[in-house]
Design an enzyme around this catalytic site. Structure first.
Site, PDB file in Angstrom:
ATOM      1  N   GLY A  46       0.832  -1.186   0.000  1.00  0.00           N
ATOM      2  CA  GLY A  46       0.000   0.000   0.000  1.00  0.00           C
ATOM      3  C   GLY A  46       0.868   1.239   0.000  1.00  0.00           C
ATOM      4  O   GLY A  46       2.070   1.174   0.286  1.00  0.00           O
ATOM      5  N   GLN A  51       3.054   9.923   1.509  1.00  0.00           N
ATOM      6  CA  GLN A  51       4.344   9.242   1.460  1.00  0.00           C
ATOM      7  C   GLN A  51       5.152   9.648   0.224  1.00  0.00           C
ATOM      8  O   GLN A  51       6.358   9.440   0.186  1.00  0.00           O
ATOM      9  CB  GLN A  51       4.162   7.724   1.469  1.00  0.00           C
ATOM     10  CG  GLN A  51       3.735   7.181   2.819  1.00  0.00           C
ATOM     11  CD  GLN A  51       3.633   5.677   2.779  1.00  0.00           C
ATOM     12  OE1 GLN A  51       2.587   5.136   2.399  1.00  0.00           O
ATOM     13  NE2 GLN A  51       4.703   5.008   3.152  1.00  0.00           N
ATOM     14  N   CYS A  96       7.133  -0.407   6.850  1.00  0.00           N
ATOM     15  CA  CYS A  96       6.627   0.769   6.154  1.00  0.00           C
ATOM     16  C   CYS A  96       7.643   1.214   5.117  1.00  0.00           C
ATOM     17  O   CYS A  96       8.849   1.241   5.399  1.00  0.00           O
ATOM     18  CB  CYS A  96       6.375   1.891   7.162  1.00  0.00           C
ATOM     19  SG  CYS A  96       5.737   3.411   6.435  1.00  0.00           S
ATOM     20  N   LEU A  97       7.166   1.566   3.927  1.00  0.00           N
ATOM     21  CA  LEU A  97       8.061   2.046   2.881  1.00  0.00           C
ATOM     22  C   LEU A  97       8.761   3.341   3.285  1.00  0.00           C
ATOM     23  O   LEU A  97       9.829   3.652   2.773  1.00  0.00           O
ATOM     24  CB  LEU A  97       7.293   2.245   1.569  1.00  0.00           C
ATOM     25  CG  LEU A  97       6.704   0.969   0.953  1.00  0.00           C
ATOM     26  CD1 LEU A  97       5.882   1.306  -0.288  1.00  0.00           C
ATOM     27  CD2 LEU A  97       7.797  -0.037   0.636  1.00  0.00           C
ATOM     28  N   HIS A 138      -3.015   0.763   8.162  1.00  0.00           N
ATOM     29  CA  HIS A 138      -1.696   1.391   8.099  1.00  0.00           C
ATOM     30  C   HIS A 138      -1.729   2.617   7.183  1.00  0.00           C
ATOM     31  O   HIS A 138      -1.254   3.691   7.552  1.00  0.00           O
ATOM     32  CB  HIS A 138      -0.686   0.350   7.584  1.00  0.00           C
ATOM     33  CG  HIS A 138       0.705   0.852   7.462  1.00  0.00           C
ATOM     34  ND1 HIS A 138       1.689   0.532   8.360  1.00  0.00           N
ATOM     35  CD2 HIS A 138       1.296   1.648   6.526  1.00  0.00           C
ATOM     36  CE1 HIS A 138       2.820   1.114   7.991  1.00  0.00           C
ATOM     37  NE2 HIS A 138       2.600   1.794   6.875  1.00  0.00           N
ATOM     38  N   GLU A 139      -2.312   2.463   5.989  1.00  0.00           N
ATOM     39  CA  GLU A 139      -2.359   3.573   5.036  1.00  0.00           C
ATOM     40  C   GLU A 139      -3.274   4.695   5.525  1.00  0.00           C
ATOM     41  O   GLU A 139      -2.956   5.876   5.361  1.00  0.00           O
ATOM     42  CB  GLU A 139      -2.789   3.091   3.649  1.00  0.00           C
ATOM     43  CG  GLU A 139      -1.878   2.060   3.009  1.00  0.00           C
ATOM     44  CD  GLU A 139      -0.393   2.395   3.060  1.00  0.00           C
ATOM     45  OE1 GLU A 139      -0.026   3.589   2.985  1.00  0.00           O
ATOM     46  OE2 GLU A 139       0.414   1.459   3.167  1.00  0.00           O
ATOM     47  N   HIS A 142      -1.483   6.889   7.883  1.00  0.00           N
ATOM     48  CA  HIS A 142      -0.640   7.874   7.199  1.00  0.00           C
ATOM     49  C   HIS A 142      -1.440   9.140   6.895  1.00  0.00           C
ATOM     50  O   HIS A 142      -0.931  10.252   7.064  1.00  0.00           O
ATOM     51  CB  HIS A 142      -0.075   7.311   5.889  1.00  0.00           C
ATOM     52  CG  HIS A 142       1.160   6.504   6.058  1.00  0.00           C
ATOM     53  ND1 HIS A 142       2.313   6.991   6.628  1.00  0.00           N
ATOM     54  CD2 HIS A 142       1.431   5.222   5.714  1.00  0.00           C
ATOM     55  CE1 HIS A 142       3.245   6.058   6.629  1.00  0.00           C
ATOM     56  NE2 HIS A 142       2.730   4.960   6.077  1.00  0.00           N
TER      57      HIS A 142
END
Length: 173
Positions: A46, A51, A96-97, A138-139, A142
């Protein structure tokens, strides 16, 4: 399509609450497609718009990802997503990216319902569980300016932050 730069957790854009999307236009469609390409290139499940430096309420999630193994890619795009129902909490490992090479067990709901809008302006609704429920939560965090380690105790969170900063210095030097 083009790859976008993923911001790391030290970038202030990741701590801002994202603004709702008011208009769907060609720029938003291009951004969405670029986010999908960036997500796959980064081997992610995702990605939230902030991000990649855009503080708007937009996420992409790979519906083809199930329990840690890639199947067919099935990306979805949701504008202004909200969780409308949730049940049963469970702990699970997350990364996480924006915080590469750092993982931790994080409590999340096992099952959720998410509503939002697609790129055609239609209302969408998804009921997901387990790993996909974790990815959606999670997204959406953000979009609220939260990172996964914010859900941990202070000691664990501070340890992970120190580890990340050490990894960052090693990569730079």
């Amino acid at each position: 399509m083009s790859l976008l730069t993923i911001r790391n957790c030290l970038d202030p854009v990741l701590r801002k609450k994202c603004a709702p999307i008011e208009n769907i236009n060609d720029d938003l469609v291009t951004l969405s497609n670029d986010m999908i390409e960036t997500m796959y290139d980064s081997i992610g499940v995702g990605l939230a718009a902030n991000q990649v430096g855009i503080p708007q309420r937009l996420i992409v999630v790979d519906f083809g990802f199930d329990a840690g193994k890639k199947e067919d890619h099935d990306p979805i795009i949701i504008l202004n997503p909200v969780i409308t129902a949730a049940e049963e909490e469970q702990d699970g490992q997350e990364g996480c990216l924006s915080i590469p090479d750092i993982v931790a067990d994080v409590p999340r709901f096992k099952r959720i319902e998410v509503k939002g809008i697609d790129l055609d302006g239609n209302d969408v609704r998804y009921e997901v569980e387990d790993y996909l429920a974790r990815a959606f939560q999670h997204e959406l965090d953000h979009l609220e300016g939260k990172l996964f380690w914010d859900m941990l105790g202070r000691t664990r969170r501070d340890m992970l932050k120190r580890k990340f900063k050490k990894l960052l210095k090693e990569q730079e030097g």
